[in-house]
Design an enzyme around this catalytic site. Sequence first.
Site, PDB file in Angstrom:
ATOM      1  N   ASP A  38       0.864  -1.174   0.000  1.00  0.00           N
ATOM      2  CA  ASP A  38       0.000   0.000   0.000  1.00  0.00           C
ATOM      3  C   ASP A  38       0.912   1.239   0.000  1.00  0.00           C
ATOM      4  O   ASP A  38       2.137   1.140   0.118  1.00  0.00           O
ATOM      5  CB  ASP A  38      -0.970  -0.020   1.183  1.00  0.00           C
ATOM      6  CG  ASP A  38      -2.200   0.836   0.886  1.00  0.00           C
ATOM      7  OD1 ASP A  38      -2.146   1.665  -0.038  1.00  0.00           O
ATOM      8  OD2 ASP A  38      -3.225   0.687   1.582  1.00  0.00           O
TER       9      ASP A  38
HETATM   10  C1  NOJ Z   1      -4.099   3.875   0.090  1.00  0.00           C
HETATM   11  C2  NOJ Z   1      -5.268   2.974   0.286  1.00  0.00           C
HETATM   12  O1  NOJ Z   1      -5.160   2.307   1.523  1.00  0.00           O
HETATM   13  C3  NOJ Z   1      -5.429   1.932  -0.802  1.00  0.00           C
HETATM   14  O2  NOJ Z   1      -6.661   1.294  -0.634  1.00  0.00           O
HETATM   15  C4  NOJ Z   1      -5.335   2.556  -2.154  1.00  0.00           C
HETATM   16  O3  NOJ Z   1      -5.514   1.569  -3.141  1.00  0.00           O
HETATM   17  C5  NOJ Z   1      -3.994   3.240  -2.277  1.00  0.00           C
HETATM   18  N1  NOJ Z   1      -3.885   4.267  -1.263  1.00  0.00           N
HETATM   19  C6  NOJ Z   1      -3.789   3.849  -3.647  1.00  0.00           C
HETATM   20  O4  NOJ Z   1      -4.564   4.951  -3.806  1.00  0.00           O
END
Ligand code: NOJ
Length: 738
Positions: free
Chosen positions: A265
């Site tokens: 993430d």
């Molecule tokens: C953080 C989020 O937790 C995740 O769900 C998302 O896909 C990513 N950012 C990318 O935007």
Amino acid sequence: MDKKDLLKLAAEMTLEEKALQMTQLSPDMLYHLAPANLTGPLREWRFEDEELWKVGSTLGPLGASYLKKLQKDYLERSGKKIPLLFMSDVIHGYVTIMPIPLAQGCTFDPELTEEAAAAVAKESAVSGLHVTFSPMADLVRDPRWGRVMESCGEDPYLNGVMAAATVRGYQGRDPREKGKIASCVKHFAAYGQPEGGREYNTVDMSRGVLRDFYLPAYEAAIRAGAAMVMTSFNTVERTPATCSRFLLRKVLREEWGFDGVVISDFSAVEELMNHSVAADDLEAGEKSIHAGMDIEMMSGVYAGTLRRLLEQGRITQQEIDECVMRILELKNRLGLFENPYKDADEQEEQRLLYCGEHLELARRFARESMVLLKNQSALPIEPSAKIGLAGPFACTGNILGGWHCEGKPERTETLQHALETVCGDRMVTAMSTHFIRGEKDVPDQVEEAVERLKDCDICIAAVGEPEWETGEASSKTCLRLSASQEKLIHALKAAGKKVVTVIFSGRPLDIAPVLEDSDAVLQAWFPGSAGAGAAADILLGKYNPSGRLSMSFPRNVGQIPVYYNYYNTGRPAAAKADNYVSRYLDCPNSPLFPFGYGLSYTTFACEGLQVEQTAQGGERCACETGRAGDRAVCTASVRVSNRGERSGETVVQLYIRDVSASVVRPMTELKAFRRISLEPGEEAQAAFTVTEDMLSFYNEEEQWAWEPGAFEIMVGLDCEHVEKKEIFVPARTGGLEE
Ligand code: NOJ
């Protein structure tokens, strides 16, 4: 490209090219623009210009012409001509927005979910996308956490069925096909259980709980073929998921056989230092590589450390090459080496984005997802009634929900418009106040609203929480409606009106304080682009509500987490009236509204449960979880009848309980369900095959197995109202080959 060519390509790549292939940045950064639509912290970047043009993938902005230009520029600059991979968060729609995933769970309709995901994939594909960061298969029990809106709820089976349907919808038979995209299931693992419901907080649970509840939905998505997995921000068993060898190597790759790409993430590799499991970026990189974490999202640890780590002998060339090969294979699987632009097409964007067909689908989906929680002869609204409408959701298009991508609130139909289209001057609207960011409440115009609606026969209070209080970084400790919204409902009731409360929210709110003064309550969630029309269809009786709760509603915040599939205690509350039982002094243990619950405008009955045991070691049958070698244990059937005067759909739910086992088992576990449509007076049999797989669980040795003994088989229309029968399943004594 065949495998041989891919291997050759990988062998020709320099270490720097490999490290950057394993790095993901926003596409805007390649052009030195400020990254748009990002959901995480931005830091100082250490990338040189030449390096930027070697990153392997991007996240964020979409649009056919932008991404085509980017791909062209990239390939012109790149020596090895390895196409860029475009990823983004298309969570519940790209331009046509479907209901939020928590609402999708309430449909109990995987076919429709798949159809909607396929429409979302088409819009995304023509806009240049290759991979979406969806579905989110995190099981959720705590509505204080803002991201419950992105999950299909509290049940591992329902969550898994819906996640699998979503993956199938996005990817079809092959993500390379036109109109298909690859799916990245997230956030692996157990992100849905942050302590206290506080975003990004520690997750800590026993391995048994992890296996029983939290892992199955990711597994279902992977069995459905999800091409990618995203790690979660949290720790599991004291190790951040991003560098957890237990999760990423043992469970994901060894046990589940996943051979696709794992991505971190947003900046989670770098955050290993904050977690205090890495003293510096070298250690953060080393641990992530050892775990087999292929792509680092939005931080530069791999780019900055792989060479040094290799030189110091802390990682091996093979570990790097495995990551790189998985990334190249994904690009190949999407057909990018032959066609780096895939389906990006400006003309198709014109034709498909927000087209009538997708809006119609979004309306059907939204209708099925809304849950009628209470109805004391208030709904559907009489055709001649004069209708009042008030509240912050009366006249707003801000009903798309968080992560609404390119959805446009300003062109989204409002509830006022949808009702007026049908009711014309029978409609009176008051108090079209709006939430304002940073303000606790909408302006209190309750007195004016009540005065204006004084001649109405029935009043709709369109209330809820603002969209920006749901989704990522949106944890809350108070789940009540704002003071002026509660006041509105009370005041309308005090003025002698029939009150219909329609709730727009991304989570189960604490609605107990307004329940008594609401004659009817419709939980509309954030229903998406066609949500207002869908709500009007229900309120006016054009559609008979059929949604069932995918998440329990608490009686108050102090009761959270409250969920249906709990383990029993040694002192269960129901057993005795005395004090020394597991209960609260001031509140029942049960939720306000349980999982699987939802009313309709007709009356369904579900009765006459028959359970027939199959001959021992019974026939093999198709297994709903997709595991091989499953065998039938019994069949369970019930009669479902529509005793009311309207046609409608209901959801028949099969639950089981393992009465005694080597470890504690949930009191009730959903194992199958059927949506059944019945005309007034019509009856049908709903039949289920219970299989050994449905009785199985991970035992103390972490083996998936079932144990002979007594099981309760329960069937009903929600988790609390079931008919049950007990069966005894003896140990298998052979007869059929393993
Ligand atoms: C953080 C989020 O937790 C995740 O769900 C998302 O896909 C990513 N950012 C990318 O935007």
